[in-house]
Design an enzyme around this catalytic site. Structure first.
Site, PDB file in Angstrom:
ATOM      1  N   ASP A  90       0.870  -1.172   0.000  1.00 60.92           N
ATOM      2  CA  ASP A  90       0.000   0.000   0.000  1.00 60.92           C
ATOM      3  C   ASP A  90       0.910   1.227   0.000  1.00 60.92           C
ATOM      4  O   ASP A  90       1.132   1.860   1.031  1.00 60.92           O
ATOM      5  CB  ASP A  90      -0.907  -0.041   1.234  1.00 60.92           C
ATOM      6  CG  ASP A  90      -1.986   1.016   1.219  1.00 60.92           C
ATOM      7  OD1 ASP A  90      -1.938   1.901   0.343  1.00 60.92           O
ATOM      8  OD2 ASP A  90      -2.880   0.963   2.094  1.00 60.92           O
ATOM      9  N   HIS A  91       1.450   1.546  -1.179  1.00 59.16           N
ATOM     10  CA  HIS A  91       2.467   2.587  -1.308  1.00 59.16           C
ATOM     11  C   HIS A  91       2.005   3.714  -2.229  1.00 59.16           C
ATOM     12  O   HIS A  91       1.150   3.514  -3.095  1.00 59.16           O
ATOM     13  CB  HIS A  91       3.756   2.009  -1.877  1.00 59.16           C
ATOM     14  CG  HIS A  91       4.580   1.261  -0.893  1.00 59.16           C
ATOM     15  ND1 HIS A  91       5.864   0.838  -1.174  1.00 59.16           N
ATOM     16  CD2 HIS A  91       4.334   0.853   0.368  1.00 59.16           C
ATOM     17  CE1 HIS A  91       6.357   0.202  -0.125  1.00 59.16           C
ATOM     18  NE2 HIS A  91       5.438   0.198   0.818  1.00 59.16           N
ATOM     19  N   GLY A 130       5.409   2.743   8.843  1.00 59.82           N
ATOM     20  CA  GLY A 130       5.520   3.345   7.538  1.00 59.82           C
ATOM     21  C   GLY A 130       6.911   3.650   7.014  1.00 59.82           C
ATOM     22  O   GLY A 130       7.930   3.321   7.610  1.00 59.82           O
ATOM     23  N   GLU A 131       6.904   4.322   5.844  1.00 56.33           N
ATOM     24  CA  GLU A 131       8.121   4.729   5.147  1.00 56.33           C
ATOM     25  C   GLU A 131       7.927   6.130   4.590  1.00 56.33           C
ATOM     26  O   GLU A 131       6.811   6.530   4.251  1.00 56.33           O
ATOM     27  CB  GLU A 131       8.447   3.757   3.999  1.00 56.33           C
ATOM     28  CG  GLU A 131       8.738   2.347   4.449  1.00 56.33           C
ATOM     29  CD  GLU A 131       7.684   1.371   3.943  1.00 56.33           C
ATOM     30  OE1 GLU A 131       6.675   1.824   3.364  1.00 56.33           O
ATOM     31  OE2 GLU A 131       7.863   0.159   4.150  1.00 56.33           O
ATOM     32  N   GLY A 148      11.115  -4.627  15.252  1.00 50.91           N
ATOM     33  CA  GLY A 148      11.794  -4.382  16.515  1.00 50.91           C
ATOM     34  C   GLY A 148      10.868  -4.589  17.694  1.00 50.91           C
ATOM     35  O   GLY A 148       9.644  -4.678  17.547  1.00 50.91           O
TER      36      GLY A 148
END
Length: 324
Positions: free
Chosen positions: A36-37, A105-106, A173
């Site tokens: 989903d980008h 996210g990114e 993480g």
């Protein structure tokens, strides 16, 4: 153990991905995951279709396979209330066949649209807001929420599914794993088996304890990268498309695909195998399935960059009887 197939909007046009979904269902896959980008991890020859309209088409094209995002990030461009409404509607239309995955996210999804790219700690707090808003709305509540970042004002969903949509959280993480333990029905990770066992499982269990939840009821999913071909060099060549994700960390403020591709040039070919499994033997894929089952995962989701995706899907389908 379930098998999942990742459909990458970054790499293929939406119509081609629909063919992959149909092939995955025919081959016996249990789930399909999709990116989903807004921007892809590559520039030359890349694609980047919108996931949400595609999901409806993919669900209509198939009969039984579960389909959802991996992942949808609620950092800036998506309000959690809109995410909740979208996936509740899909769940109402396709009962028991939809999942939604939230994460931190990114930059490539936020900065191109003018949103900020905050540090991880801030994005994690926004993720918590999102989990609480989505849960409240999916429970049918009137959600009057004032969180760290996200807010709602007497929001309510008037269309809800008969079967709850699973809410997953993705992370690599312990801090995000702890969030998953508190809120999620499933935890998706890219982390290797050893990191999962020693760092992520304890954090997941701590988060579940904080929320008085049973951690054994949280599904564990590993996204596993693979390139499979008859010729080894062909399989390795196909990894180049994803080397941008090796050169840019998820926390980095890098979002322009030509820049990502430029940075990828610093990753030497001899290191491309660090992206994932590069192989000419389908038995290596079966070994990966066995290894993740033994580690306690409930599902392995294959992100394949194989030169012939349909051949890879069919070959993995031949292993389905061994994963049950």
């Amino acid at each position: 153990m379930d098998l999942g197939c990742f459909t990458a909007h970054e790499q293929y046009p939406p119509g081609r991905l629909l063919e992959h979904v149909a092939a995955a269902e025919a081959a016996g896959f249990d789930a399909v995951w999709t990116s989903d980008h807004f921007h892809p991890w590559w520039h030359t020859g890349a694609e980047c279709g919108a996931a949400w309209p595609w999901l409806g088409s993919a669900l209509e094209r198939t009969d039984d396979v579960r389909i959802g995002t991996g992942v949808t990030a609620t950092v800036g461009r998506y309000h959690p209330g809109l995410v909740a409404q979208t996936f509740a509607t899909l769940g109402a239309m396709y009962p028991g066949r939809v999942h939604c995955t939230l994460a931190t996210g990114e930059a490539l999804n936020e900065k191109p649209l003018g949103y900020d790219w905050p540090p991880y700690a801030e994005r994690r707090r926004r993720l918590i807001d999102a989990c609480e808003i989505v849960r409240s709305l999916w429970n049918g509540e009137v959600c009057d929420y004032e969180g760290h970042h996200w807010e709602t004002d007497d929001a309510k969903l008037y269309t809800l599914p008969d079967e709850p949509v699973p809410l997953y959280v993705a992370g690599n993480g312990p801090e995000t794993a702890r969030v998953a333990g508190r809120y999620a029905d499933g935890f998706l990770t890219l982390a290797d088996v050893e990191t999962y066992r020693t760092e992520l499982v304890p954090a997941l269990e701590e988060g579940a304890a904080e929320a008085d939840r049973n951690p054994e009821e949280i599904d564990r999913i590993r996204q596993f990268s693979v390139s499979y071909a008859e010729n080894y060099d062909d399989a390795l060549d196909a990894v180049e498309f994803w080397t941008g994700s090796m050169a840019v960390d998820f926390d980095d403020d890098v979002y322009h695909p030509p820049r990502i591709e430029q940075l990828a040039e610093t990753v030497p070919r001899e290191k491309w195998t660090e992206w994932g499994l590069v192989t000419t033997e389908i038995e290596d894929v079966r070994a990966a399935i066995d290894r993740h089952r033994e580690a306690g995962f409930d599902e392995i989701e294959f992100l394949s960059t194989s030169p012939d995706q349909e051949r890879f899907i069919e070959a993995v389908g031949s292993l389905t009887a061994m994963t049950s």
